[in-house]
Structure formats: C-alpha cells, structure tokens
Design a protein around this motif. Structure first.
Motif, mmCIF file in Angstrom:
data_model
loop_
_atom_site.group_PDB
_atom_site.id
_atom_site.type_symbol
_atom_site.label_atom_id
_atom_site.label_comp_id
_atom_site.label_asym_id
_atom_site.label_seq_id
_atom_site.Cartn_x
_atom_site.Cartn_y
_atom_site.Cartn_z
ATOM 1 N N THR A 79 16.853 68.768 3.234
ATOM 2 C CA THR A 79 17.336 68.333 3.835
ATOM 3 C C THR A 79 16.563 70.727 5.121
ATOM 4 O O THR A 79 16.962 70.717 5.223
ATOM 5 C CB THR A 79 18.385 67.732 5.363
ATOM 6 O OG1 THR A 79 19.256 68.539 4.776
ATOM 7 C CG2 THR A 79 18.467 66.658 4.600
ATOM 8 N N ARG A 80 16.425 69.386 6.768
ATOM 9 C CA ARG A 80 16.161 70.445 7.372
ATOM 10 C C ARG A 80 17.050 71.515 8.059
ATOM 11 O O ARG A 80 16.520 73.000 8.001
ATOM 12 C CB ARG A 80 14.852 69.824 8.746
ATOM 13 C CG ARG A 80 14.646 70.654 9.396
ATOM 14 C CD ARG A 80 13.509 70.426 10.631
ATOM 15 N NE ARG A 80 14.429 69.427 11.728
ATOM 16 C CZ ARG A 80 13.960 68.537 12.699
ATOM 17 N NH1 ARG A 80 13.050 69.164 12.316
ATOM 18 N NH2 ARG A 80 14.780 67.728 13.015
ATOM 19 N N ASP A 81 18.101 70.869 7.705
ATOM 20 C CA ASP A 81 19.102 71.881 8.270
ATOM 21 C C ASP A 81 20.266 71.736 6.208
ATOM 22 O O ASP A 81 21.106 72.165 6.225
ATOM 23 C CB ASP A 81 20.737 71.021 8.649
ATOM 24 C CG ASP A 81 20.561 69.591 7.762
ATOM 25 O OD1 ASP A 81 19.967 68.980 7.454
ATOM 26 O OD2 ASP A 81 21.464 68.272 8.201
ATOM 27 N N ASN A 82 19.122 72.397 5.735
ATOM 28 C CA ASN A 82 19.859 72.894 3.849
ATOM 29 C C ASN A 82 21.255 72.252 3.641
ATOM 30 O O ASN A 82 21.446 72.918 3.230
ATOM 31 C CB ASN A 82 19.590 74.799 4.217
ATOM 32 C CG ASN A 82 18.844 75.581 5.063
ATOM 33 O OD1 ASN A 82 17.441 75.366 5.141
ATOM 34 N ND2 ASN A 82 18.873 76.214 6.363
ATOM 35 N N SER A 122 9.095 64.615 1.512
ATOM 36 C CA SER A 122 8.059 65.474 2.448
ATOM 37 C C SER A 122 9.343 64.954 3.755
ATOM 38 O O SER A 122 9.576 65.562 4.492
ATOM 39 C CB SER A 122 6.632 64.564 2.974
ATOM 40 O OG SER A 122 6.371 65.155 4.204
ATOM 41 N N GLY A 125 11.953 66.389 3.367
ATOM 42 C CA GLY A 125 12.397 67.771 3.820
ATOM 43 C C GLY A 125 12.116 68.271 5.699
ATOM 44 O O GLY A 125 12.807 69.238 6.096
ATOM 45 N N LYS A 126 11.970 67.050 6.321
ATOM 46 C CA LYS A 126 11.282 67.232 7.822
ATOM 47 C C LYS A 126 12.877 66.758 8.281
ATOM 48 O O LYS A 126 12.581 66.477 9.541
ATOM 49 C CB LYS A 126 10.542 66.232 8.057
ATOM 50 C CG LYS A 126 8.458 66.760 7.164
ATOM 51 C CD LYS A 126 7.898 66.269 7.655
ATOM 52 C CE LYS A 126 6.558 66.470 7.561
ATOM 53 N NZ LYS A 126 5.231 65.785 7.453
ATOM 54 N N SER A 127 13.683 65.985 7.446
ATOM 55 C CA SER A 127 14.418 65.140 8.497
ATOM 56 C C SER A 127 15.792 66.098 7.930
ATOM 57 O O SER A 127 15.922 66.712 7.859
ATOM 58 C CB SER A 127 14.813 63.729 7.901
ATOM 59 O OG SER A 127 13.185 62.798 7.963
ATOM 60 N N ASN A 128 16.886 66.118 9.728
ATOM 61 C CA ASN A 128 18.198 66.130 9.509
ATOM 62 C C ASN A 128 18.612 65.817 8.705
ATOM 63 O O ASN A 128 18.584 64.418 7.913
ATOM 64 C CB ASN A 128 18.385 66.034 10.266
ATOM 65 C CG ASN A 128 17.894 67.395 11.727
ATOM 66 O OD1 ASN A 128 17.840 68.673 10.689
ATOM 67 N ND2 ASN A 128 17.936 67.192 12.316
ATOM 68 N N ASP A 131 20.240 62.170 10.287
ATOM 69 C CA ASP A 131 19.171 61.523 10.838
ATOM 70 C C ASP A 131 18.996 60.386 8.856
ATOM 71 O O ASP A 131 18.892 59.345 9.057
ATOM 72 C CB ASP A 131 17.470 61.752 10.787
ATOM 73 C CG ASP A 131 17.539 62.442 12.122
ATOM 74 O OD1 ASP A 131 18.578 62.318 12.944
ATOM 75 O OD2 ASP A 131 16.990 63.217 12.637
#
Length: 293
Positions: A79-82, A122, A125-128, A131
C-alpha cells in the motif's frame, strides 16, 4: 423407370435431410449468434430460436449474454503507507455487443480477468491501509472505472466490482489490536474522569446544602453507620468529622502564641532589676564625687 425415380427421390430426400441437419441451429434465449461467412462477419446477429446457416461456408459463434461472475485471484501488493497486503475481489460483467466480443478480442473472458488483476494491483499501490479496510466502496468504483474503460471496446460492460477480503500479516494484526485496545482504554479513562467530575459537582452541592443545616450532616453520619452495620461485619467503622479536627487545630494554633507571651515576661524582670542595681551602684559614686568637689 419408376424404381429409378424413387431411388433418386430417396437420394435427394436423404441429401436434403442431411443438409437440413447440418444447417439447422438452435440459439438459446440468453445467447446471440454471430455468423462468419467464409471468414467475413455478417451484419445481422442471430437472435434466440431456430436459425439456418450454410454448411461448410458459415461458422456460427454463440455468445452468452448473461451476467458473468468471475473471481479475481488474490494479488499481493504494498500500500501507499508501506504495508504488505493480499487482496482478492470479484467482478460482474456481461456482453453488450456480441459481434465486437467475437471480433475485437480473442477471448474476452481472459482479457477481462487479466485487466481486473492489473487494476487491482494498481489500486493497492495507490491506496492506504485504512482505505482498503473501511473505504471499500470508493475503491470498488475506482476499480470499475479502470476495468470498464478498455472493456467498452470489446463489447463488454462491467456491471460491478467488489473487494472480497484483505489479508494482513500477523504482526500488523497484533499492532492493530494493540491500537484498538489503547483507544478503548483511552475512552474508558475519559468516561471515568467525566463521571468523577460530575460526581464531585454533586457532592459539592450536597456539602453546601449540609453546611447550612448541621443536623443534616449528623443524620448523614448516622445513615452511613446504619449502612455499614447492615452488612453484619465484625468491624464497625465510625467516620470522624473533619470539622472537629479543624477546631482542634485552630485551638492549638491559638494556644501557642499565648505560651510564647508568658515566657517572655519573666525574662524582662531580671533586666529591670539589673538596671536598678546598676543605678544604685552608680548613685553613691556620683554623690562621693560631688562631695569631694
């Protein structure tokens, strides 16, 4: 001659029957038929029911027009927050244009499946993480738009996309459990503090009312004694009024200044006597000196 004619008739009848059997097709209600004649697409799409094609010349493709439910294999992503997660989904779609589904794409089912997997990775990778866990409706809409854009050219319409499950590592699950526990403990402490504040206000009001009537405080004391004695305990606790302690403290503080004054007055008497003695001693000496003069 007649026998020959009969034989020819039977032969023609047999050939016609074989031809009819080879050319006859039945299309179901939920299907549409796309005919390719010598490899060329025919403009008319065959509807449900009985239809005929030219054997060895036409090729009929049946296309299912029902809504297809296709599971999307679980996809691993960050995720965007690793945070490493594993997400799977399900997609609902149907064919809107049978001719385009046959001509424009080799296998529309496989194409939709691959597009769904790519779009799901995709979105991950763009979401937290929050979410993915709590705002899935927005992610479902984003997935639907990402898959529906190329699928329109294939004659396929995406009806709905749903994220089914989000799998987290065990360490992340334990961390989230500790966070939830700490948050609940914080809210419990706030509620307890609020209750203590309200109780203190009520007690202050009760103390103010009791201070106006000393008998009320005594009655309250007796009620407390009765409540303790009702439990049939071997030990009886008698509250000691705080006002009595304050009275004794004030009495003690008033006695200390008086004791200090009594000790100071005897000390002055020797000083005054010593002054008189010195004056008596000086008196004759002064008189002798005046006589000599």
């Amino acid at each position: 001659m007649v026998e020959e004619l009969v034989a020819v008739g039977l032969t023609l009848g047999s050939v016609g029957a074989v031809y009819a059997m080879a050319a006859a097709r039945v299309i179901k209600q939920y299907e549409r038929g796309v005919v390719l004649r010598l490899g060329k697409l025919q403009s008319s799409v065959r509807g449900p029911g009985f239809t005929m094609i030219v054997p060895l010349v036409d090729r009929l493709h049946r296309v299912n027009m029902q809504i297809v439910t296709m599971p999307v294999p679980a996809q691993d992503g960050i995720t965007r927050d690793n945070v490493t997660v594993r997400v799977d989904a399900v997609i609902y779609f149907k064919v809107m244009d049978a001719a385009e589904a046959v001509v424009e794409v080799e296998d529309y089912r496989f194409a939709v499946s691959q597009m769904a997997q790519t779009s799901l990775r995709s979105i991950i990778g763009k979401s937290n993480l929050d979410d993915l866990l709590s705002n899935r409706e927005k992610l479902n809409q984003g997935l639907e738009l990402m898959i529906d854009s190329p699928a329109i050219g294939w004659g396929v319409q995406i009806d709905r996309v749903e994220i089914k499950d989000v799998s987290l590592p065990e360490t992340m699950k334990r961390s989230m459990a500790r966070q939830a526990e700490a948050d609940r403990e914080r809210r419990a402490r706030v509620i307890n503090a609020d209750a203590e504040l309200q109780a203190s206000k009520k007690l202050a009001e009760a103390a103010h009312e009791m201070s106006e009537e000393p008998a009320a405080l005594q009655l309250r004391l007796l009620q407390t004694v009765v409540a303790v004695a009702a439990e049939k305990n071997s030990t009886l606790v008698l509250p000691f009024p705080v006002e009595l302690l304050r009275f004794l403290e004030r009495a003690q503080q008033g006695a200390q200044p008086q004791s200090r004054g009594n000790h100071a007055e005897p000390g002055k008497l020797p000083d005054s006597g010593a002054g008189d003695a010195e004056a008596g001693e000086l008196g004759p000496a002064a008189g002798s000196r005046s006589g000599q003069d």
